[in-house]
Design an enzyme around this catalytic site. Sequence first.
Site, PDB file in Angstrom:
ATOM      1  CG  HIS A  38      -1.855   1.154   1.255  1.00 20.63           C
ATOM      2  ND1 HIS A  38      -1.964   1.964   2.360  1.00 20.63           N
ATOM      3  CD2 HIS A  38      -2.679   1.677   0.323  1.00 20.63           C
ATOM      4  CE1 HIS A  38      -2.832   2.927   2.100  1.00 20.63           C
ATOM      5  NE2 HIS A  38      -3.278   2.776   0.876  1.00 20.63           N
ATOM      6  CG  ASN A  81      -6.895   4.146   3.856  1.00 19.57           C
ATOM      7  OD1 ASN A  81      -6.967   5.374   3.781  1.00 19.57           O
ATOM      8  ND2 ASN A  81      -6.203   3.421   2.996  1.00 19.57           N
TER       9      ASN A  81
HETATM   10  N1  LIG Z   1      -5.816   7.809  -4.277  1.00 18.82           N
HETATM   11  C1  LIG Z   1      -5.086   7.521  -3.199  1.00 18.82           C
HETATM   12  O1  LIG Z   1      -4.705   8.419  -2.413  1.00 18.82           O
HETATM   13  C2  LIG Z   1      -4.664   6.111  -2.922  1.00 18.82           C
HETATM   14  C3  LIG Z   1      -3.637   5.870  -2.000  1.00 18.82           C
HETATM   15  C4  LIG Z   1      -3.199   4.558  -1.783  1.00 18.82           C
HETATM   16  C5  LIG Z   1      -3.820   3.500  -2.477  1.00 18.82           C
HETATM   17  N2  LIG Z   1      -4.847   3.773  -3.365  1.00 18.82           N
HETATM   18  C6  LIG Z   1      -5.439   2.632  -4.053  1.00 18.82           C
HETATM   19  O2  LIG Z   1      -4.862   2.543  -5.349  1.00 18.82           O
HETATM   20  C7  LIG Z   1      -5.822   1.990  -6.272  1.00 18.82           C
HETATM   21  C8  LIG Z   1      -6.003   2.937  -7.452  1.00 18.82           C
HETATM   22  O3  LIG Z   1      -6.474   4.185  -6.933  1.00 18.82           O
HETATM   23  P1  LIG Z   1      -6.263   5.541  -7.745  1.00 18.82           P
HETATM   24  O4  LIG Z   1      -6.415   6.653  -6.785  1.00 18.82           O
HETATM   25  O5  LIG Z   1      -5.054   5.446  -8.615  1.00 18.82           O
HETATM   26  O6  LIG Z   1      -7.575   5.513  -8.674  1.00 18.82           O
HETATM   27  P2  LIG Z   1      -7.803   6.154 -10.111  1.00 18.82           P
HETATM   28  O7  LIG Z   1      -9.273   6.249 -10.267  1.00 18.82           O
HETATM   29  O8  LIG Z   1      -6.957   7.357 -10.302  1.00 18.82           O
HETATM   30  O9  LIG Z   1      -7.213   5.037 -11.096  1.00 18.82           O
HETATM   31  C9  LIG Z   1      -7.785   3.782 -11.300  1.00 18.82           C
HETATM   32  C10 LIG Z   1      -7.204   3.254 -12.611  1.00 18.82           C
HETATM   33  O10 LIG Z   1      -7.606   1.893 -12.761  1.00 18.82           O
HETATM   34  C11 LIG Z   1      -7.858   1.703 -14.131  1.00 18.82           C
HETATM   35  N3  LIG Z   1      -8.651   0.483 -14.283  1.00 18.82           N
HETATM   36  C12 LIG Z   1      -9.909   0.238 -13.827  1.00 18.82           C
HETATM   37  N4  LIG Z   1     -10.243  -1.016 -14.171  1.00 18.82           N
HETATM   38  C13 LIG Z   1      -9.189  -1.555 -14.834  1.00 18.82           C
HETATM   39  C14 LIG Z   1      -8.927  -2.801 -15.418  1.00 18.82           C
HETATM   40  N5  LIG Z   1      -9.854  -3.775 -15.410  1.00 18.82           N
HETATM   41  N6  LIG Z   1      -7.724  -3.003 -16.010  1.00 18.82           N
HETATM   42  C15 LIG Z   1      -6.772  -2.039 -16.027  1.00 18.82           C
HETATM   43  N7  LIG Z   1      -6.969  -0.828 -15.488  1.00 18.82           N
HETATM   44  C16 LIG Z   1      -8.156  -0.595 -14.896  1.00 18.82           C
HETATM   45  C17 LIG Z   1      -8.582   2.968 -14.561  1.00 18.82           C
HETATM   46  O11 LIG Z   1      -8.542   3.118 -15.977  1.00 18.82           O
HETATM   47  C18 LIG Z   1      -7.711   4.008 -13.859  1.00 18.82           C
HETATM   48  O12 LIG Z   1      -6.606   4.326 -14.676  1.00 18.82           O
HETATM   49  C19 LIG Z   1      -7.095   1.748  -5.456  1.00 18.82           C
HETATM   50  O13 LIG Z   1      -7.089   0.426  -5.001  1.00 18.82           O
HETATM   51  C20 LIG Z   1      -6.942   2.721  -4.292  1.00 18.82           C
HETATM   52  O14 LIG Z   1      -7.668   2.334  -3.169  1.00 18.82           O
HETATM   53  C21 LIG Z   1      -5.261   5.043  -3.600  1.00 18.82           C
END
Ligand SMILES: NC(=O)c1ccc[n+]([C@@H]2O[C@H](COP(=O)([O-])OP(=O)(O)OC[C@H]3O[C@@H](n4cnc5c(N)ncnc54)[C@H](O)[C@@H]3O)[C@@H](O)[C@H]2O)c1
Length: 299
Positions: free
Chosen positions: A155, A205
């Site tokens: 994470h 979280n």
């Molecule tokens: N935003 C944050 O601060 C944060 C911090 C730590 C972890 N995360 C985790 O990281 C992950 C991504 O979050 P994010 O903020 O980058 O979201 P985001 O919405 O910016 O990005 C998600 C991405 O996943 C892609 N996607 C969706 N379905 C897909 C598939 N089947 N195949 C390939 N790509 C696919 C989308 O096109 C998009 O590019 C989540 O699990 C989130 O919980 C987020």
Amino acid sequence: MAEEEQRPWLSAELNNMADEISVIGPGHMGIGITQVFLQVGYNVVLVGRSRESLDKGMERLKTSMGKAIKKGSLNEKEAEKMLNALHLSSDYHDIAGSILIIEAVSENFDIKTDVLKNAEAHANNTAIIATNTSSIPIHKLGNGLKNRERFLGMHFFNPVPVMKPIELIISKETSEQAISDVKNIIDKLGKTPVMVNDYPGFIANRILMPFINEAIIALENGAADKEGIDTIAKLGFNHPMGPLELADFIGLDVCKDIMDSIYMETGNAKFIPSELLSRLVKEGKLGRKSGEGFYIYKK
Ligand SMILES: NC(=O)c1ccc[n+]([C@@H]2O[C@H](COP(=O)([O-])OP(=O)(O)OC[C@H]3O[C@@H](n4cnc5c(N)ncnc54)[C@H](O)[C@@H]3O)[C@@H](O)[C@H]2O)c1
């Protein structure tokens, strides 16, 4: 591989492979993760589900690298080398040469399970598969996988190029060797692994989301305006960002998905997303990424 090219910090299986990793999901986090691996000299295969999502990701990567150049932490030559080491793909066959595959797609159990199964089907059988999930239990995501010994949670924190810790979430089935390999890879990134157990929301979280949610409820109740709430946290708690600014930065959809997932696991009402958060997500006001959340952002 020649003797002098051996990497004693990796297990024998991984040592025979090139310094290549794959990131699946070219969103906010996927791009940050891609950037930090490119910066320390890895080849990166970035997998997206469409050309459009990859183009959007590339735009974000170039903007972030541009900022690093302006700050002086990266030069033009290094940036060019990084982009040459990046391979964009929509084809899972391209991940076959990677020692580590990091899933960073949307926080949705079904989507992640599908992506992870697909990744395992195409990965080298010695590769480590990691998920960047914020809240979904690792043992549940690992259920659909055949080789759970080499599966764990990594994470990363947002923004990835800046933030040091990485929560390392292991299930009962994760092998000592996989943990050691990943710790060594994290070390090469100059980041700090923190071992946490597979509890809903892990550590970050389960603490952060009720805090953000309570700030939203305070706004909803009219206890103060958004600037007031954020100022209290910045000046009073010495946080670099207030909770509402931070929620916009994380993505309001991501915050809601995380809360839904922790609530589903625990049944504890403190993890129910506030009405205002749910409404903003429904309206497509997702924070910085959509141009509006609690605040309005210039595109
Ligand atoms: N935003 C944050 O601060 C944060 C911090 C730590 C972890 N995360 C985790 O990281 C992950 C991504 O979050 P994010 O903020 O980058 O979201 P985001 O919405 O910016 O990005 C998600 C991405 O996943 C892609 N996607 C969706 N379905 C897909 C598939 N089947 N195949 C390939 N790509 C696919 C989308 O096109 C998009 O590019 C989540 O699990 C989130 O919980 C987020």
